[in-house]
Design a protein around this motif. Structure first.
Motif, PDB file in Angstrom:
ATOM      1  N   GLY A  24       0.779  -1.296   0.101  1.00  0.00           N
ATOM      2  CA  GLY A  24      -0.165   0.040  -0.057  1.00  0.00           C
ATOM      3  C   GLY A  24       0.902   1.273  -0.108  1.00  0.00           C
ATOM      4  N   LEU A  25       1.955   1.297   0.781  1.00  0.00           N
ATOM      5  CA  LEU A  25       2.778   2.434   0.748  1.00  0.00           C
ATOM      6  C   LEU A  25       3.625   2.683  -0.392  1.00  0.00           C
ATOM      7  N   SER A  26       3.972   1.698  -0.952  1.00  0.00           N
ATOM      8  CA  SER A  26       4.720   1.603  -2.065  1.00  0.00           C
ATOM      9  C   SER A  26       3.824   2.096  -3.276  1.00  0.00           C
ATOM     10  N   GLN A  27       2.659   1.950  -3.349  1.00  0.00           N
ATOM     11  CA  GLN A  27       1.584   2.298  -4.334  1.00  0.00           C
ATOM     12  C   GLN A  27       1.207   3.795  -4.097  1.00  0.00           C
ATOM     13  N   ILE A  28       1.351   4.493  -3.005  1.00  0.00           N
ATOM     14  CA  ILE A  28       1.179   5.825  -2.499  1.00  0.00           C
ATOM     15  C   ILE A  28       2.300   6.524  -3.031  1.00  0.00           C
ATOM     16  N   VAL A  29       3.505   6.276  -2.817  1.00  0.00           N
ATOM     17  CA  VAL A  29       4.699   6.926  -3.336  1.00  0.00           C
ATOM     18  C   VAL A  29       4.572   6.764  -4.717  1.00  0.00           C
ATOM     19  N   LYS A  30       4.347   5.949  -5.358  1.00  0.00           N
ATOM     20  CA  LYS A  30       4.119   5.864  -6.833  1.00  0.00           C
ATOM     21  C   LYS A  30       3.007   7.097  -7.325  1.00  0.00           C
ATOM     22  N   ALA A  31       2.185   6.940  -6.503  1.00  0.00           N
ATOM     23  CA  ALA A  31       1.052   7.931  -6.862  1.00  0.00           C
ATOM     24  C   ALA A  31       1.322   9.487  -6.751  1.00  0.00           C
ATOM     25  N   ALA A  60      -2.059  14.329  -8.341  1.00  0.00           N
ATOM     26  CA  ALA A  60      -2.156  13.168  -7.514  1.00  0.00           C
ATOM     27  C   ALA A  60      -1.578  13.502  -5.900  1.00  0.00           C
ATOM     28  N   ARG A  61      -0.751  14.659  -6.031  1.00  0.00           N
ATOM     29  CA  ARG A  61      -0.306  15.023  -4.736  1.00  0.00           C
ATOM     30  C   ARG A  61      -1.234  15.871  -3.942  1.00  0.00           C
ATOM     31  N   ARG A  62      -2.046  16.798  -4.729  1.00  0.00           N
ATOM     32  CA  ARG A  62      -3.127  17.442  -4.042  1.00  0.00           C
ATOM     33  C   ARG A  62      -3.988  16.408  -3.509  1.00  0.00           C
ATOM     34  N   PHE A  63      -4.389  15.338  -4.245  1.00  0.00           N
ATOM     35  CA  PHE A  63      -5.347  14.182  -3.664  1.00  0.00           C
ATOM     36  C   PHE A  63      -4.902  13.529  -2.510  1.00  0.00           C
ATOM     37  N   LEU A  64      -3.448  13.415  -2.520  1.00  0.00           N
ATOM     38  CA  LEU A  64      -3.023  12.658  -1.359  1.00  0.00           C
ATOM     39  C   LEU A  64      -2.863  13.625  -0.030  1.00  0.00           C
ATOM     40  N   LEU A  65      -2.618  14.795  -0.140  1.00  0.00           N
ATOM     41  CA  LEU A  65      -2.891  15.797   0.862  1.00  0.00           C
ATOM     42  C   LEU A  65      -4.135  16.073   1.324  1.00  0.00           C
ATOM     43  N   LEU A  66      -5.170  15.744   0.710  1.00  0.00           N
ATOM     44  CA  LEU A  66      -6.377  15.927   1.136  1.00  0.00           C
ATOM     45  C   LEU A  66      -6.993  14.716   1.993  1.00  0.00           C
ATOM     46  N   ILE A  67      -6.499  13.426   1.328  1.00  0.00           N
ATOM     47  CA  ILE A  67      -7.013  12.162   1.990  1.00  0.00           C
ATOM     48  C   ILE A  67      -6.007  12.112   3.364  1.00  0.00           C
ATOM     49  N   PHE A  68      -4.660  12.544   3.416  1.00  0.00           N
ATOM     50  CA  PHE A  68      -4.168  12.421   4.683  1.00  0.00           C
ATOM     51  C   PHE A  68      -4.916  13.438   5.817  1.00  0.00           C
ATOM     52  N   ALA A  69      -5.135  14.503   5.295  1.00  0.00           N
ATOM     53  CA  ALA A  69      -6.088  15.647   6.184  1.00  0.00           C
ATOM     54  C   ALA A  69      -7.501  14.911   6.668  1.00  0.00           C
ATOM     55  N   VAL A  70      -8.130  14.181   5.633  1.00  0.00           N
ATOM     56  CA  VAL A  70      -9.562  13.492   6.232  1.00  0.00           C
ATOM     57  C   VAL A  70      -9.042  12.369   7.135  1.00  0.00           C
ATOM     58  N   ALA A  79      -8.672   2.272  -4.645  1.00  0.00           N
ATOM     59  CA  ALA A  79      -7.475   1.540  -4.377  1.00  0.00           C
ATOM     60  C   ALA A  79      -6.877   1.739  -3.149  1.00  0.00           C
ATOM     61  N   ILE A  80      -6.535   3.356  -2.309  1.00  0.00           N
ATOM     62  CA  ILE A  80      -5.981   3.450  -1.449  1.00  0.00           C
ATOM     63  C   ILE A  80      -6.398   4.086  -0.542  1.00  0.00           C
ATOM     64  N   PHE A  81      -7.715   4.334  -0.454  1.00  0.00           N
ATOM     65  CA  PHE A  81      -8.389   5.585   0.437  1.00  0.00           C
ATOM     66  C   PHE A  81      -9.681   5.036   0.826  1.00  0.00           C
ATOM     67  N   ALA A  99     -16.584  13.686  -2.864  1.00  0.00           N
ATOM     68  CA  ALA A  99     -16.225  14.969  -2.428  1.00  0.00           C
ATOM     69  C   ALA A  99     -14.656  15.342  -2.473  1.00  0.00           C
ATOM     70  N   VAL A 100     -13.733  14.431  -2.442  1.00  0.00           N
ATOM     71  CA  VAL A 100     -12.463  14.677  -2.472  1.00  0.00           C
ATOM     72  C   VAL A 100     -12.120  14.934  -3.936  1.00  0.00           C
ATOM     73  N   ALA A 101     -12.586  14.032  -4.891  1.00  0.00           N
ATOM     74  CA  ALA A 101     -12.711  14.246  -6.350  1.00  0.00           C
ATOM     75  C   ALA A 101     -12.885  15.888  -6.706  1.00  0.00           C
ATOM     76  N   SER A 102     -14.102  16.124  -6.378  1.00  0.00           N
ATOM     77  CA  SER A 102     -14.814  17.625  -6.552  1.00  0.00           C
ATOM     78  C   SER A 102     -13.714  18.524  -5.916  1.00  0.00           C
ATOM     79  N   ALA A 103     -13.248  18.510  -4.804  1.00  0.00           N
ATOM     80  CA  ALA A 103     -12.240  19.380  -4.465  1.00  0.00           C
ATOM     81  C   ALA A 103     -10.716  19.493  -5.073  1.00  0.00           C
ATOM     82  N   VAL A 104     -10.367  18.420  -5.634  1.00  0.00           N
ATOM     83  CA  VAL A 104      -9.200  18.246  -6.518  1.00  0.00           C
ATOM     84  C   VAL A 104      -9.452  18.950  -7.704  1.00  0.00           C
TER      85      VAL A 104
END
Length: 430
Positions: free
Chosen positions: A86-93, A100-110, A323-325, A418-423
């Motif tokens: 899972g973590l290797s997939q996030i690093v690739k993302a 992708a980085r904006r998406f990852l920042l949002l999901i980490f905050a959530v 896949a990861i959230f 909601a995250v897709a809309s924010a991204v």
């Protein structure tokens, strides 16, 4: 902008071919397990006053203990494999671009917000609405002395294990989680061929352990029935009230994440709250009926189109989210651990709460694409172990996971849109 395929799986009990799990096909006996729980509790309540032979009670207890031990033996190897994948997939993302980085920042905050909220609010909720007395029977098999409250310096020292093999033998989950998180990140820095070999090993390990845990969970009706019989003998009819209380409390933490999805959509998303609420309804209907984020993906893409999101954003973010959230994982998983802590009278100090939040965050990465009954075991077990909380009650609570799982899927699907809309709105801004 690159794409990362979703692992073909769902919360409701199946892992289909896809992204390394093609060897695994698990269909969990969810209904039979729930029936075993009800039958065991009912039999225990009815026979509570009977003078049963000692050998009968010992034999039933042995069946329950053996099943519980078989369940526990899969936790560490499966968590290790799924964390690395899972973590290797996030690093690739993260390397796929700004979206992708904006998406990852949002999901980490959530995820972080959900875990912190639960750590603060759930103890207050249990004070306002105490656990029914009948719940005490769930802890009869818990060994004494399961927790030593660490000081701040002891907690900091425990973050790194000098001997990772000894840490695994002692099931000290916090240093193990940190080790495998670092291990996963290190793999992404290796030459491509070496990284692929290691990831291939962990894919195979995950598949193997999923097969084993699938076998164990097929025996869940018998194991849960045996454990529930003992609980019924000790607690009487109060055990049913305790389970209902547990389901409501844990689901309430998922409801908070559901409400947060609407707040996120209204403040950071496109189209406003009313339009979001209308657009997401079809995806929510599919989520409730299937209890599957994967099955809800086409409906989520349709909801994104109703919101006027770019196709390129929706077609990248939503499959990646599947896949990861899982937005509810830290909040609801930590809620289960804290509920058991309250049952057992375990003191949750700030250091212990921090450990629980940290492990809940990291573990959510490794279990997001698994059926609810499997992810329940491997997600909450490490959190409880890291916090010094007994994990024995999980063997019974897994039987009612299908009910909170409805809230999990509903909130997860809503938050994904909601995250897709924010991204997508973020792409409009400089």
């Amino acid at each position: 902008m690159g794409s990362i395929p979703a692992r073909e799986t769902d919360e409701g009990g199946r892992i289909a071919p896809g992204d390394g799990y093609d060897l695994v096909a698990i269909r969990l006996p969810v209904v039979l397990t729930f029936a075993g729980l009800v039958a065991g509790l009912a039999a225990g309540v009815l026979l509570a006053g009977a003078d049963l032979p000692e050998w009968t009670l010992d034999s039933v207890a042995l069946v329950g203990r053996l099943w519980l031990d078989a369940l526990q033996m899969t936790i560490i190897p499966l968590v290790a494999a799924l964390l690395v994948l899972g973590l290797s997939q996030i690093v690739k993302a993260a390397r796929a671009g700004a979206t992708a980085r904006r998406f990852l920042l949002l999901i980490f905050a959530v995820l972080a917000g959900g875990g912190i909220f639960t750590a603060i609010v759930l103890p207050l909720l249990l004070t306002a609405f105490p656990i029914p007395d009948g719940a005490s029977g769930f802890l009869a098999e818990v060994p004494e002395g399961t927790q030593e409250v660490p000081g701040v310096l002891d907690f900091l020292e425990s973050l790194v294990a000098p001997n990772i093999i000894a840490a695994a033998a002692e099931t000290t989950m916090l240093p193990l989680t940190i080790f495998f998180a670092l291990f996963a990140i290190a793999i992404t820095r290796l030459p491509e061929t070496q990284g692929e070999r290691l990831l291939g090993f962990f894919h195979a390990l995950a598949n193997t352990m999923l097969v084993v845990i699938g076998w164990v969970l097929w025996l869940a009706p018998a194991g849960v029935l045996a454990l529930a019989f003992g609980v019924g003998l000790r607690s009487g009819g109060g055990a049913f009230a305790a389970l209902a209380h547990y389901i409501l409390v844990v689901s309430a933490m998922g409801a908070v994440i559901l409400a947060a999805a609407y707040v996120l959509a209204a403040t950071l998303g496109k189209g406003g709250l009313a339009r979001f609420a209308r657009a997401v309804l079809p995806a929510q209907a599919v989520a409730i009926s299937t209890q599957s984020s994967l099955a809800s993906l086409p409906a989520m893409l349709d909801s994104a189109a109703r919101l006027g999101l770019r196709g390129s954003t929706a077609e990248f973010v939503l499959p990646l989210a599947v896949a990861i959230f899982r937005a509810t994982s830290p909040a609801m998983n930590l809620a289960v651990a804290l509920y058991i802590a309250a049952l057992a009278g375990v003191e949750v100090t700030p250091a212990i709460a921090v450990a629980g939040v940290l492990v809940a965050l990291v573990i959510s990465v490794g279990s997001v694409s698994l059926p609810g009954s499997i992810s329940f075991v491997i997600s909450i077990g490490p959190i409880a172990l890291a916090m010094g909380i007994p994990i024995e009650p999980l063997a019974l609570l897994v039987a009612v996971e299908m009910l909170p799982d409805i809230m999990r899927t509903l909130a997860n699907v809503t938050m994904n849109v909601a995250v897709a809309s924010a991204v997508d709105r973020g792409r409009d801004q400089p």
